[in-house]
Design a protein around this motif. Structure first.
Motif, PDB file in Angstrom:
ATOM      1  N   ARG A 199       0.831  -1.201   0.000  1.00 26.70           N
ATOM      2  CA  ARG A 199       0.000   0.000   0.000  1.00 26.70           C
ATOM      3  C   ARG A 199       0.870   1.258   0.000  1.00 26.70           C
ATOM      4  NH1 ARG A 199      -5.444  -0.111   1.730  1.00 26.70           N
ATOM      5  NH2 ARG A 199      -6.313  -2.222   1.675  1.00 26.70           N
ATOM      6  N   GLU A 200       1.939   1.238   0.785  1.00 23.42           N
ATOM      7  CA  GLU A 200       2.855   2.372   0.796  1.00 23.42           C
ATOM      8  C   GLU A 200       3.514   2.544  -0.570  1.00 23.42           C
ATOM      9  OE1 GLU A 200       5.712   1.896   3.913  1.00 23.42           O
ATOM     10  OE2 GLU A 200       4.203   1.524   5.453  1.00 23.42           O
ATOM     11  N   PHE A 201       3.855   1.423  -1.193  1.00 26.18           N
ATOM     12  CA  PHE A 201       4.478   1.476  -2.506  1.00 26.18           C
ATOM     13  C   PHE A 201       3.551   2.136  -3.519  1.00 26.18           C
ATOM     14  CE2 PHE A 201       8.131  -0.945  -1.441  1.00 26.18           C
ATOM     15  CZ  PHE A 201       8.992  -0.879  -2.530  1.00 26.18           C
ATOM     16  N   VAL A 202       2.306   1.700  -3.558  1.00 31.02           N
ATOM     17  CA  VAL A 202       1.370   2.228  -4.546  1.00 31.02           C
ATOM     18  C   VAL A 202       1.116   3.712  -4.307  1.00 31.02           C
ATOM     19  CG1 VAL A 202      -0.997   2.078  -5.407  1.00 31.02           C
ATOM     20  CG2 VAL A 202       0.315  -0.016  -5.003  1.00 31.02           C
ATOM     21  N   GLU A 203       0.997   4.114  -3.051  1.00 31.81           N
ATOM     22  CA  GLU A 203       0.835   5.542  -2.747  1.00 31.81           C
ATOM     23  C   GLU A 203       2.044   6.346  -3.235  1.00 31.81           C
ATOM     24  OE1 GLU A 203       0.223   5.587   1.447  1.00 31.81           O
ATOM     25  OE2 GLU A 203      -1.929   5.156   1.310  1.00 31.81           O
ATOM     26  N   GLU A 204       3.245   5.815  -3.018  1.00 32.35           N
ATOM     27  CA  GLU A 204       4.451   6.527  -3.435  1.00 32.35           C
ATOM     28  C   GLU A 204       4.574   6.543  -4.955  1.00 32.35           C
ATOM     29  OE1 GLU A 204       8.230   8.544  -2.989  1.00 32.35           O
ATOM     30  OE2 GLU A 204       6.295   8.445  -1.948  1.00 32.35           O
ATOM     31  N   MET A 205       4.187   5.461  -5.610  1.00 31.75           N
ATOM     32  CA  MET A 205       4.202   5.440  -7.071  1.00 31.75           C
ATOM     33  C   MET A 205       3.319   6.543  -7.633  1.00 31.75           C
ATOM     34  SD  MET A 205       4.045   1.318  -7.728  1.00 31.75           S
ATOM     35  CE  MET A 205       3.590   1.464  -9.458  1.00 31.75           C
ATOM     36  N   GLU A 206       2.116   6.664  -7.087  1.00 30.57           N
ATOM     37  CA  GLU A 206       1.196   7.683  -7.589  1.00 30.57           C
ATOM     38  C   GLU A 206       1.751   9.085  -7.333  1.00 30.57           C
ATOM     39  OE1 GLU A 206      -3.367   7.414  -7.867  1.00 30.57           O
ATOM     40  OE2 GLU A 206      -3.001   8.384  -5.935  1.00 30.57           O
ATOM     41  N   ARG A 207       2.394   9.283  -6.183  1.00 31.07           N
ATOM     42  CA  ARG A 207       2.981  10.589  -5.878  1.00 31.07           C
ATOM     43  C   ARG A 207       4.099  10.936  -6.860  1.00 31.07           C
ATOM     44  NH1 ARG A 207       7.081  13.149  -3.692  1.00 31.07           N
ATOM     45  NH2 ARG A 207       8.296  11.228  -3.447  1.00 31.07           N
ATOM     46  N   LEU A 208       4.925   9.945  -7.191  1.00 31.68           N
ATOM     47  CA  LEU A 208       6.055  10.183  -8.090  1.00 31.68           C
ATOM     48  C   LEU A 208       5.622  10.389  -9.539  1.00 31.68           C
ATOM     49  CD1 LEU A 208       8.576   7.498  -6.777  1.00 31.68           C
ATOM     50  CD2 LEU A 208       8.913   9.974  -6.709  1.00 31.68           C
ATOM     51  N   GLY A 209       4.567   9.682  -9.945  1.00 32.87           N
ATOM     52  CA  GLY A 209       4.173   9.676 -11.347  1.00 32.87           C
ATOM     53  C   GLY A 209       4.552   8.387 -12.035  1.00 32.87           C
ATOM     54  N   ILE A 210       4.520   7.275 -11.280  1.00 32.15           N
ATOM     55  CA  ILE A 210       4.709   5.926 -11.825  1.00 32.15           C
ATOM     56  C   ILE A 210       3.359   5.227 -11.785  1.00 32.15           C
ATOM     57  CG2 ILE A 210       5.881   3.707 -11.576  1.00 32.15           C
ATOM     58  CD1 ILE A 210       8.164   5.143 -10.158  1.00 32.15           C
ATOM     59  N   ILE A 211       2.897   4.763 -12.933  1.00 38.06           N
ATOM     60  CA  ILE A 211       1.545   4.201 -13.034  1.00 38.06           C
ATOM     61  C   ILE A 211       1.514   2.782 -12.473  1.00 38.06           C
ATOM     62  CG2 ILE A 211      -0.326   3.598 -14.606  1.00 38.06           C
ATOM     63  CD1 ILE A 211       0.978   5.628 -16.594  1.00 38.06           C
ATOM     64  N   PRO A 212       0.630   2.487 -11.510  1.00 39.80           N
ATOM     65  CA  PRO A 212       0.471   1.106 -11.054  1.00 39.80           C
ATOM     66  C   PRO A 212      -0.203   0.256 -12.139  1.00 39.80           C
ATOM     67  CG  PRO A 212      -0.385   2.670  -9.436  1.00 39.80           C
ATOM     68  CD  PRO A 212      -0.171   3.431 -10.707  1.00 39.80           C
ATOM     69  N   ASP A 213       0.372  -0.917 -12.373  1.00 32.08           N
ATOM     70  CA  ASP A 213      -0.152  -1.861 -13.360  1.00 32.08           C
ATOM     71  C   ASP A 213      -0.599  -3.116 -12.625  1.00 32.08           C
ATOM     72  OD1 ASP A 213      -0.659  -3.574 -15.469  1.00 32.08           O
ATOM     73  OD2 ASP A 213       1.432  -3.715 -16.128  1.00 32.08           O
TER      74      ASP A 213
END
Length: 361
Positions: A199-213
């Motif tokens: 969950r922390e990873f996905v939140e950080e991905m969205e903050r950075l601009g990395i799309i979760p797949d």
């Protein structure tokens, strides 16, 4: 016609050929995708995945670093026709200069080994999409395919291929394969989703601009990503489970939820994810099966949720879509099935372009 393809395994395939002393080039090769064919078939953008198989690659962070260095070499060799995408504006800039856009992705979030700071390093490398899991559990979450069940299925299939069709031994082994396939391919994981660290990873991905797949991710994990995120996300290479019951495909409920979020699922050309054949029967792949999935997904979630995610160079060769050169044939088949040119523009590039506009910054 313009094309955006959200997933291929070409870079990994070429990297491993080089490691084996059998080098081929990204510009021209014998696989499903090369730059010459992308240019000839009107590709606006190709996502290039760095696929790292956990358990068979040593240190996954070192493995992704080595593959990244190979990717940079190919970018440099082909800078006259290929340019990276780091921000949404790069896509239009590359097109204006006559170049194909390359968006770098990672297939296997486990390369980060659960360390959040590695996401920032991937972002600085140019990674703009991460497939959260492949077929094995990692620190982020759980897949729908159980990797060990898949290995047993492949072993049973190999034993079947060694049997003589029609014999008692062949029939016994065929039933063993059927049992293994049902356990592996038809049983979704509805309890194991994202881990707390995931969950922390996905939140950080969205903050950075990395799309979760969420392709490969468990059914439970899909719902967790939906809960954690606010922006659109994707299933880069997944079809419709109602059309083909493989758990790598999305349920109708997932398709609707993805559509409501503004996300996209990419049609995967793997024959076994398009149409299930009886055990022991060949499955070469047909365009008609791709069309059936496109029609169903558009009917359930609207045409705006539909894109392309070929999985080229990561799947067996599809008989009627053997590579990038097949895109015009797919366009024509979908048009004949009733999709308008405007709808096809959305499917072939417009919907994915919208997601990138809303997520990459």
């Amino acid at each position: 016609m313009k094309v955006i393809d959200m997933h291929c395994d070409t870079i990994g395939g070429l990297f491993h050929l080089k490691e084996e002393g059998k080098p081929q080039s990204l510009r021209h090769n014998s696989g499903h995708i090369d730059l010459e064919r992308l240019g000839e078939n009107h590709y606006l953008l190709q996502n290039f995945a760095m696929f790292i198989p956990l358990g068979s690659c040593g240190d996954p962070w070192e493995a992704v670093g080595a593959m990244y260095r190979y990717y940079l070499e190919e970018l440099e060799r082909n800078r006259d026709i290929l340019a990276p995408v780091l921000r949404y504006e790069d896509i239009g800039r590359n097109e204006a200069s006559g170049k194909i856009s390359s968006l770098l992705t990672v297939e296997e979030g486990g390369v980060c080994k659960g360390e959040l700071e590695k996401l920032g390093e991937l972002y600085r490398m140019g990674v703009r999409m991460i497939t959260l899991t492949w077929n094995f559990d990692n620190e982020i979450g759980h897949p729908n395919f159980d990797g060990f069940l898949r290995e047993r299925l492949e072993e049973a299939g190999e034993r079947l291929r060694k049997c003589t069709p029609g014999t008692e031994g062949w029939e016994q082994q065929r039933l063993a394969v059927q049992t293994a396939r049902d356990a592996c391919m038809h049983t979704p994981n509805v309890t194991g989703g994202l881990t707390p660290r995931g969950r922390e990873f996905v939140e950080e991905m969205e903050r950075l601009g990395i799309i979760p797949d969420v392709s490969h991710l468990s059914d439970a994990g899909f719902l967790d990503v939906l809960e954690v995120t606010r922006k659109p996300f994707v299933a880069s290479h997944s079809n419709a489970r109602a059309v083909c019951p493989n758990v790598r495909n999305l349920t109708d409920d997932m398709i609707r939820k993805l559509a409501d979020r503004g996300g996209v699922t990419g049609l995967n050309f793997c024959p076994d994810f398009l149409e299930e054949k009886p055990v022991g029967q060949e499955n070469p792949g047909t365009i008609a099966a791709v069309v059936r999935h496109a029609e169903h997904i558009a009917r359930v979630g609207g045409v705006e949720v539909l894109g392309l995610g070929s999985d080229f160079d990561g799947i067996p060769t599809h008989a009627q879509l053997p590579g990038a050169q097949g895109m015009e044939r797919l366009w024509e088949a979908l048009h004949e099935a009733g999709f308008s040119e405007g709808e096809l523009d959305k499917i072939f590039y417009g919907n994915v372009l919208r997601v990138y506009r809303d997520t990459l910054g």
